[in-house]
Design a protein around this motif. Structure first.
Motif, short mmCIF file in Angstrom:
data_model
loop_
_atom_site.label_atom_id
_atom_site.label_comp_id
_atom_site.label_asym_id
_atom_site.label_seq_id
_atom_site.Cartn_x
_atom_site.Cartn_y
_atom_site.Cartn_z
N LEU A 128 0.82 -1.21 0.00
CA LEU A 128 0.00 0.00 0.00
C LEU A 128 0.86 1.26 0.00
CD1 LEU A 128 -2.78 -1.07 2.54
CD2 LEU A 128 -3.04 -0.76 0.07
N GLN A 129 1.94 1.22 0.81
CA GLN A 129 2.81 2.39 0.86
C GLN A 129 3.50 2.61 -0.47
OE1 GLN A 129 3.03 4.39 3.60
NE2 GLN A 129 4.16 5.79 2.29
N ALA A 130 3.88 1.50 -1.14
CA ALA A 130 4.55 1.62 -2.43
C ALA A 130 3.64 2.29 -3.46
CB ALA A 130 5.00 0.24 -2.91
N GLN A 131 2.34 2.00 -3.39
CA GLN A 131 1.40 2.59 -4.35
C GLN A 131 1.27 4.10 -4.19
OE1 GLN A 131 -2.31 0.48 -3.98
NE2 GLN A 131 -1.35 -1.54 -4.29
N ARG A 132 1.61 4.61 -3.02
CA ARG A 132 1.50 6.05 -2.76
C ARG A 132 2.77 6.81 -3.10
NH1 ARG A 132 -2.72 7.20 0.88
NH2 ARG A 132 -1.57 9.00 1.65
N ILE A 133 3.81 6.08 -3.53
CA ILE A 133 5.09 6.72 -3.83
C ILE A 133 5.22 6.90 -5.34
CG2 ILE A 133 7.60 6.48 -3.68
CD1 ILE A 133 7.19 4.90 -1.14
N SER A 134 5.44 8.10 -5.76
CA SER A 134 5.53 8.39 -7.19
C SER A 134 6.93 8.11 -7.75
CB SER A 134 5.14 9.84 -7.46
OG SER A 134 5.98 10.73 -6.72
N ASN A 135 7.95 8.26 -6.89
CA ASN A 135 9.31 8.01 -7.34
C ASN A 135 9.50 6.51 -7.56
OD1 ASN A 135 12.26 7.27 -6.85
ND2 ASN A 135 12.39 9.51 -7.03
N LEU A 136 9.81 6.11 -8.82
CA LEU A 136 9.88 4.69 -9.15
C LEU A 136 10.99 3.97 -8.39
CD1 LEU A 136 9.31 4.77 -13.03
CD2 LEU A 136 7.68 4.26 -11.22
N GLU A 137 12.11 4.64 -8.17
CA GLU A 137 13.23 4.01 -7.46
C GLU A 137 12.86 3.74 -6.01
OE1 GLU A 137 17.95 4.84 -6.48
OE2 GLU A 137 16.86 6.11 -7.90
N ASP A 138 12.24 4.72 -5.36
CA ASP A 138 11.81 4.52 -3.97
C ASP A 138 10.72 3.46 -3.88
OD1 ASP A 138 13.59 6.42 -3.13
OD2 ASP A 138 12.13 8.06 -3.08
N ARG A 139 9.80 3.45 -4.84
CA ARG A 139 8.74 2.46 -4.83
C ARG A 139 9.33 1.05 -4.95
NH1 ARG A 139 4.50 2.75 -9.57
NH2 ARG A 139 4.13 4.80 -8.59
N GLU A 140 10.36 0.89 -5.79
CA GLU A 140 10.96 -0.43 -5.97
C GLU A 140 11.63 -0.91 -4.67
OE1 GLU A 140 11.69 -3.91 -7.75
OE2 GLU A 140 10.45 -2.24 -8.48
N ARG A 141 12.17 0.03 -3.89
CA ARG A 141 12.78 -0.36 -2.61
C ARG A 141 11.72 -0.97 -1.69
NH1 ARG A 141 15.65 4.79 -3.05
NH2 ARG A 141 17.84 4.39 -3.57
N PHE A 142 10.55 -0.34 -1.67
CA PHE A 142 9.47 -0.89 -0.84
C PHE A 142 9.06 -2.27 -1.33
CE2 PHE A 142 9.04 3.31 0.89
CZ PHE A 142 8.44 3.13 2.12
N LEU A 143 8.96 -2.43 -2.65
CA LEU A 143 8.54 -3.71 -3.20
C LEU A 143 9.60 -4.79 -2.95
CD1 LEU A 143 6.92 -2.55 -6.58
CD2 LEU A 143 5.78 -3.23 -4.44
N ASP A 144 10.89 -4.40 -2.99
CA ASP A 144 11.95 -5.37 -2.65
C ASP A 144 11.79 -5.86 -1.22
OD1 ASP A 144 13.14 -5.32 -5.12
OD2 ASP A 144 14.65 -3.82 -4.59
N SER A 145 11.52 -4.92 -0.31
CA SER A 145 11.31 -5.32 1.09
C SER A 145 10.10 -6.22 1.22
CB SER A 145 11.14 -4.07 1.97
OG SER A 145 12.30 -3.29 1.96
#
Length: 513
Positions: free
Chosen positions: A330-347
């Motif tokens: 859910l947090q990843a969906q709220r992040i527009s920066n693709l690099e930051d979003r990928e960090r959340f998805l990796d976790s």
């Protein structure tokens, strides 16, 4: 919880320490405070401590050292880590060293701490009770087994004397009577042809409520005392024993006395042959095993309850990890920066790899290890699904049936998660398709895992230990934790080969049920 429950807090932050002490005191606990690890260890030697609340980072010695010392000395002492860090390595390290729970500071809801203490006290009590029951049962079984083995040795000697010294039969029977009439077990001799008892020791009176004379006159009286549910099988076994030349042992329920008391009686019967090899007598011993049987049933029930409890723990851990995974998504969906979003998805994918372990433990009957081949395939399919929108990848799995302990399966799963995810993210850049091959099996006394792709490959000078990638740093740390060897080959793609000792294997019993 009683008024005498002592809780020791090891916490160098006075504000946190006093806050926890005040709250627990209001809950009825007696709180003892220590501002360092050495002070806490000294207090444990001098005081009776029921629960320890341990900060992971103390000023003098680490929480890990304290935990190792306490868990080695008193494995039934509940130790709850209350730490300001939630790094995966430290959480895993704490649980491996013997932590009963791991709570994250700040504790916004102190009821969580109280609940952890209560669960720890309840589990400690169950462990102590189980240990006492187990020791009592083992001692009882050992004592009764020794007595039975001594009696059996004497019976075998008597049987041999009957075969070798037929002329001295009466004298042998006299010695036999002197022996068996002084023990609690009921001994008997039966004619193999007529099925009548030629001798029954006095202990039968206390065991069955029938005198030796009654049994000698009517051997069917013993069958009439059998529990209705055991009679049919007893009749079948009796007909088989009559013509068998090998010893037999069995257990049946008997309904004894006016109060209809149910007793478990264990029998051991030995055939006696004449000079021609024909069975003409059967010598046996009957033992009241009611207490042993009930103690065994109680122990089995306790073990089943423990298995259910452990399964529930793994189920809850799985659910909690899934909740964390959902929150990261859910947090990843709220992040527009693709690099930051990928960090959340990796976790999120790392947590999902651990969730699979607890899901497999909840599914299996053996809580000590998991089917690693099944786990690897499930992990690979989930990662494949997560990256389905990228380049199409042909996934091939070659997995031998091996079982690993939880302590080994978790780091292996995290390593595979990083390596497989990297393949999908980086190996096929600029390609329309790719191939990925996974292998897990045994080779030359080692467990071998392989992740092979036909992608663009790594640079020739690449060293996982020097990589700035968090994923590669995780791989390096976990490889060291496993004492494993990682070999990277980059030729027409990339091959990661991980090998470590097969001592991590779980040896499953080859039996049914």
């Amino acid at each position: 919880m009683t008024v005498s429950t002592n809780v020791l807090t090891m916490e160098d932050d006075p504000v946190v320490r006093e806050t926890i002490a005040a709250y627990l005191t209001d809950e009825g606990y007696n709180v003892i405070q220590a501002e360092s690890g050495l002070q806490g260890l000294s207090l444990i030697q001098d005081r009776s401590i029921d629960v320890v609340l341990l900060d992971w980072r103390l000023p003098d010695i680490s929480g890990g050292e304290v935990l190792s010392k306490l868990a080695g000395v008193n494995p039934t002492l509940p130790i709850i880590v209350v730490s300001g860090t939630d790094e995966v390595r430290e959480v895993i390290d704490a649980l491996k060293r013997g932590a009963w729970d791991y709570l994250r500071k700040p504790l916004k809801n102190m009821d969580i701490l109280v609940d952890a203490i209560r669960r720890g006290l309840a589990r400690a009590q169950r462990l102590k009770e189980t240990a006492l029951e187990g020791e009592h049962l083992k001692e009882l079984v050992r004592s009764r087994t020794e007595e039975l083995e001594r009696a059996n040795a004497l019976l075998r000697r008597e049987a041999k004397e009957r075969q070798e010294y037929a002329a001295a039969l009466k004298e042998s029977e006299a010695r036999f009577r002197q022996l068996v009439e002084t023990v609690r077990e009921a001994f008997f001799v039966r004619n193999a042809l007529t099925k009548e008892f030629t001798y029954v020791s006095p202990a039968a009176t206390e065991m069955f409520g029938l005198t030796p004379d009654q049994l000698a006159l009517n051997s069917e009286l013993l069958f009439e005392l059998l529990h209705p549910d055991d009679r049919e099988e007893a009749w079948k076994r009796a007909s088989q024993i009559g013509c068998s030349s090998v010893p037999a042992s069995f257990e049946y329920r008997f309904v004894v006395g006016a109060e209809k008391k149910i007793k478990w009686i264990g029998f051991r019967i030995f055939p006696v042959c004449d000079a021609n090899g024909t069975i003409y007598r059967q010598v046996g011993v009957a033992e009241d095993i009611t207490e042993r049987k009930y103690a065994h049933d109680a122990l089995c029930a306790s073990l089943r309850e423990k298995d259910i409890l452990f399964k529930e723990v793994h189920h809850r851990v799985k659910n909690n990890l899934q909740l964390v995974s959902s929150l990261l998504s859910l947090q990843a969906q709220r992040i527009s920066n693709l690099e930051d979003r990928e960090r959340f998805l990796d976790s999120q994918r790392r947590i999902q790899s651990m969730t699979l372990v607890h899901e497999e433990l909840y599914r299996t009957d053996d809580l000590s290890c998991i089917d690693f081949s099944y786990y690897v395939e499930q992990l690979a399919r989930r990662i494949e699904q997560a990256f389905s929108a990228t380049v199409p990848v042909e996934l091939t799995v070659d997995l031998e049936r091996i079982h690993l302990s939880v302590d080994t399966a978790v780091p292996c799963g995290l390593i595979l998660n990083e390596l497989i995810s990297n393949v999908y993210k980086h190996a096929f850049v600029g390609r329309e398709s790719g191939r990925l091959y996974l292998y897990a099996g045994l080779r030359d006394g080692a467990i071998v895992l392989k992740v092979v792709d036909d992608g663009i490959g790594f640079p020739a000078y690449f060293d996982v230990r020097e990589s700035n990638s968090l994923g590669m740093q995780v791989v390096h740390a976990l490889v060291e934790q496993l004492s494993a060897k990682l070999v990277i080959t980059s030729d027409r793609g990339t091959e990661f080969e991980l090998a470590f000792s097969d001592s991590s294997l779980c040896l499953l019993p080859n039996c049914a049920g």
